[in-house]
Motif scaffolding. Structure first.
Motif, PDB file in Angstrom:
ATOM      1  N   SER A 197       0.813  -1.219   0.000  1.00  0.00           N
ATOM      2  CA  SER A 197       0.000   0.000   0.000  1.00  0.00           C
ATOM      3  C   SER A 197       0.847   1.269   0.000  1.00  0.00           C
ATOM      4  N   ARG A 198       2.146   1.109  -0.097  1.00  0.00           N
ATOM      5  CA  ARG A 198       3.062   2.250  -0.026  1.00  0.00           C
ATOM      6  C   ARG A 198       2.767   3.303  -1.091  1.00  0.00           C
ATOM      7  N   THR A 199       2.509   2.891  -2.306  1.00  0.00           N
ATOM      8  CA  THR A 199       2.236   3.863  -3.376  1.00  0.00           C
ATOM      9  C   THR A 199       0.929   4.597  -3.129  1.00  0.00           C
ATOM     10  N   LYS A 200      -0.037   3.920  -2.532  1.00  0.00           N
ATOM     11  CA  LYS A 200      -1.311   4.580  -2.219  1.00  0.00           C
ATOM     12  C   LYS A 200      -1.114   5.638  -1.140  1.00  0.00           C
ATOM     13  N   VAL A 201      -0.321   5.306  -0.117  1.00  0.00           N
ATOM     14  CA  VAL A 201      -0.047   6.274   0.955  1.00  0.00           C
ATOM     15  C   VAL A 201       0.621   7.508   0.363  1.00  0.00           C
ATOM     16  N   TRP A 202       1.645   7.297  -0.465  1.00  0.00           N
ATOM     17  CA  TRP A 202       2.353   8.431  -1.062  1.00  0.00           C
ATOM     18  C   TRP A 202       1.472   9.199  -2.039  1.00  0.00           C
ATOM     19  N   ALA A 203       0.552   8.515  -2.710  1.00  0.00           N
ATOM     20  CA  ALA A 203      -0.354   9.199  -3.639  1.00  0.00           C
ATOM     21  C   ALA A 203      -1.242  10.186  -2.883  1.00  0.00           C
ATOM     22  N   VAL A 204      -1.759   9.783  -1.731  1.00  0.00           N
ATOM     23  CA  VAL A 204      -2.582  10.689  -0.919  1.00  0.00           C
ATOM     24  C   VAL A 204      -1.741  11.859  -0.427  1.00  0.00           C
ATOM     25  N   ILE A 205      -0.558  11.570   0.121  1.00  0.00           N
ATOM     26  CA  ILE A 205       0.331  12.613   0.655  1.00  0.00           C
ATOM     27  C   ILE A 205       0.692  13.623  -0.434  1.00  0.00           C
ATOM     28  N   ASN A 206       1.134  13.138  -1.586  1.00  0.00           N
ATOM     29  CA  ASN A 206       1.544  14.040  -2.674  1.00  0.00           C
ATOM     30  C   ASN A 206       0.375  14.839  -3.225  1.00  0.00           C
ATOM     31  N   SER A 207      -0.785  14.237  -3.302  1.00  0.00           N
ATOM     32  CA  SER A 207      -1.963  14.940  -3.781  1.00  0.00           C
ATOM     33  C   SER A 207      -2.336  16.081  -2.835  1.00  0.00           C
ATOM     34  N   LEU A 208      -2.266  15.835  -1.538  1.00  0.00           N
ATOM     35  CA  LEU A 208      -2.543  16.894  -0.560  1.00  0.00           C
ATOM     36  C   LEU A 208      -1.541  18.037  -0.706  1.00  0.00           C
ATOM     37  N   LYS A 209      -0.249  17.686  -0.811  1.00  0.00           N
ATOM     38  CA  LYS A 209       0.793  18.714  -0.960  1.00  0.00           C
ATOM     39  C   LYS A 209       0.596  19.525  -2.237  1.00  0.00           C
ATOM     40  N   ASN A 210       0.305  18.846  -3.345  1.00  0.00           N
ATOM     41  CA  ASN A 210       0.142  19.519  -4.627  1.00  0.00           C
ATOM     42  C   ASN A 210      -1.078  20.426  -4.667  1.00  0.00           C
ATOM     43  N   ASN A 211      -2.031  20.195  -3.785  1.00  0.00           N
ATOM     44  CA  ASN A 211      -3.240  21.006  -3.743  1.00  0.00           C
ATOM     45  C   ASN A 211      -3.202  22.047  -2.629  1.00  0.00           C
ATOM     46  N   GLY A 212      -2.007  22.344  -2.134  1.00  0.00           N
ATOM     47  CA  GLY A 212      -1.826  23.472  -1.226  1.00  0.00           C
ATOM     48  C   GLY A 212      -2.018  23.209   0.250  1.00  0.00           C
ATOM     49  N   VAL A 213      -2.065  21.949   0.669  1.00  0.00           N
ATOM     50  CA  VAL A 213      -2.212  21.630   2.091  1.00  0.00           C
ATOM     51  C   VAL A 213      -0.822  21.591   2.727  1.00  0.00           C
ATOM     52  N   THR A 214      -0.688  22.244   3.876  1.00  0.00           N
ATOM     53  CA  THR A 214       0.581  22.256   4.597  1.00  0.00           C
ATOM     54  C   THR A 214       0.697  20.971   5.407  1.00  0.00           C
ATOM     55  N   LEU A 215       1.566  20.076   4.974  1.00  0.00           N
ATOM     56  CA  LEU A 215       1.778  18.807   5.673  1.00  0.00           C
ATOM     57  C   LEU A 215       3.120  18.812   6.376  1.00  0.00           C
ATOM     58  N   ILE A 216       3.140  18.222   7.553  1.00  0.00           N
ATOM     59  CA  ILE A 216       4.379  18.023   8.289  1.00  0.00           C
ATOM     60  C   ILE A 216       4.572  16.518   8.388  1.00  0.00           C
ATOM     61  N   LEU A 217       5.615  16.015   7.730  1.00  0.00           N
ATOM     62  CA  LEU A 217       5.879  14.585   7.734  1.00  0.00           C
ATOM     63  C   LEU A 217       6.698  14.244   8.971  1.00  0.00           C
ATOM     64  N   ASP A 218       6.081  13.545   9.909  1.00  0.00           N
ATOM     65  CA  ASP A 218       6.711  13.214  11.180  1.00  0.00           C
ATOM     66  C   ASP A 218       7.645  12.027  11.052  1.00  0.00           C
ATOM     67  N   ASP A 219       8.830  12.158  11.600  1.00  0.00           N
ATOM     68  CA  ASP A 219       9.798  11.064  11.696  1.00  0.00           C
ATOM     69  C   ASP A 219      10.003  10.348  10.373  1.00  0.00           C
ATOM     70  N   TYR A 220      10.023  11.084   9.274  1.00  0.00           N
ATOM     71  CA  TYR A 220      10.240  10.440   7.988  1.00  0.00           C
ATOM     72  C   TYR A 220      11.650  10.710   7.510  1.00  0.00           C
ATOM     73  N   ASP A 221      12.305   9.653   7.077  1.00  0.00           N
ATOM     74  CA  ASP A 221      13.638   9.750   6.513  1.00  0.00           C
ATOM     75  C   ASP A 221      13.670   8.898   5.250  1.00  0.00           C
ATOM     76  N   ALA A 222      14.047   9.480   4.142  1.00  0.00           N
ATOM     77  CA  ALA A 222      14.055   8.761   2.855  1.00  0.00           C
ATOM     78  C   ALA A 222      14.936   7.529   2.921  1.00  0.00           C
ATOM     79  N   ASP A 223      16.027   7.581   3.681  1.00  0.00           N
ATOM     80  CA  ASP A 223      16.900   6.414   3.799  1.00  0.00           C
ATOM     81  C   ASP A 223      16.196   5.273   4.517  1.00  0.00           C
ATOM     82  N   ASP A 224      15.377   5.606   5.540  1.00  0.00           N
ATOM     83  CA  ASP A 224      14.611   4.580   6.242  1.00  0.00           C
ATOM     84  C   ASP A 224      13.652   3.897   5.286  1.00  0.00           C
TER      85      ASP A 224
END
Length: 135
Positions: free
Chosen positions: A95-122
């Motif tokens: 479901s990883r792509t679905k999670v990122w699809a929601v996150i990116n869609s929110l960001k692209n539509n002007g919602v201020t998101l704070i990604l908690d404890d996220y590290d691309a290397d993780d």
């Protein structure tokens, strides 16, 4: 007592449906929601029996519009918190792509998101660990 992470994004996914909620943690209520269960969204999709990342992106877009109507696209100056790592671990790697699809869609539509404890290397390490037994 006020909670520092007042507005939090919560995702619920099944084989057939995707639901995204923004929860106000001060009073425990859902501020706004969007889901593929809704007829207006479901009728615009061609999911068949499974919803994909395209459906997740549409859910994110509808949620962003509803947040703007409520005046909460910036979480009253604090942002809307999303724990991507936790959501991916709860939903499973598929479901990883679905999670990122929601996150990116929110960001692209002007919602201020704070990604908690996220590290691309993780996320990369998680990907590598997930397929260790399948090589």
């Amino acid at each position: 007592m006020t909670v520092l992470k007042r507005y939090v994004l919560r995702l619920f996914m099944s084989i057939k449906y995707i639901t995204a909620n923004v929860v106000d943690r001060n009073n425990g209520r859902v501020v706004t929601t969007a889901s593929t269960v809704e007829h207006a969204i479901k009728n615009s999709l061609e999911c068949g029996r499974t919803c994909n990342a395209k459906a997740a992106a549409i859910v994110g877009e509808v949620l962003a519009m509803r947040l703007k109507v409520e005046g909460l696209q910036d979480g009253q100056g604090r942002g809307i918190h999303a724990d991507v790592k936790k959501e991916i671990e709860k939903k499973g790697f598929k479901s990883r792509t679905k999670v990122w699809a929601v996150i990116n869609s929110l960001k692209n539509n002007g919602v201020t998101l704070i990604l908690d404890d996220y590290d691309a290397d993780d996320d990369k390490n998680y990907h590598d660990r997930s397929f260790e037994g399948h090589r």
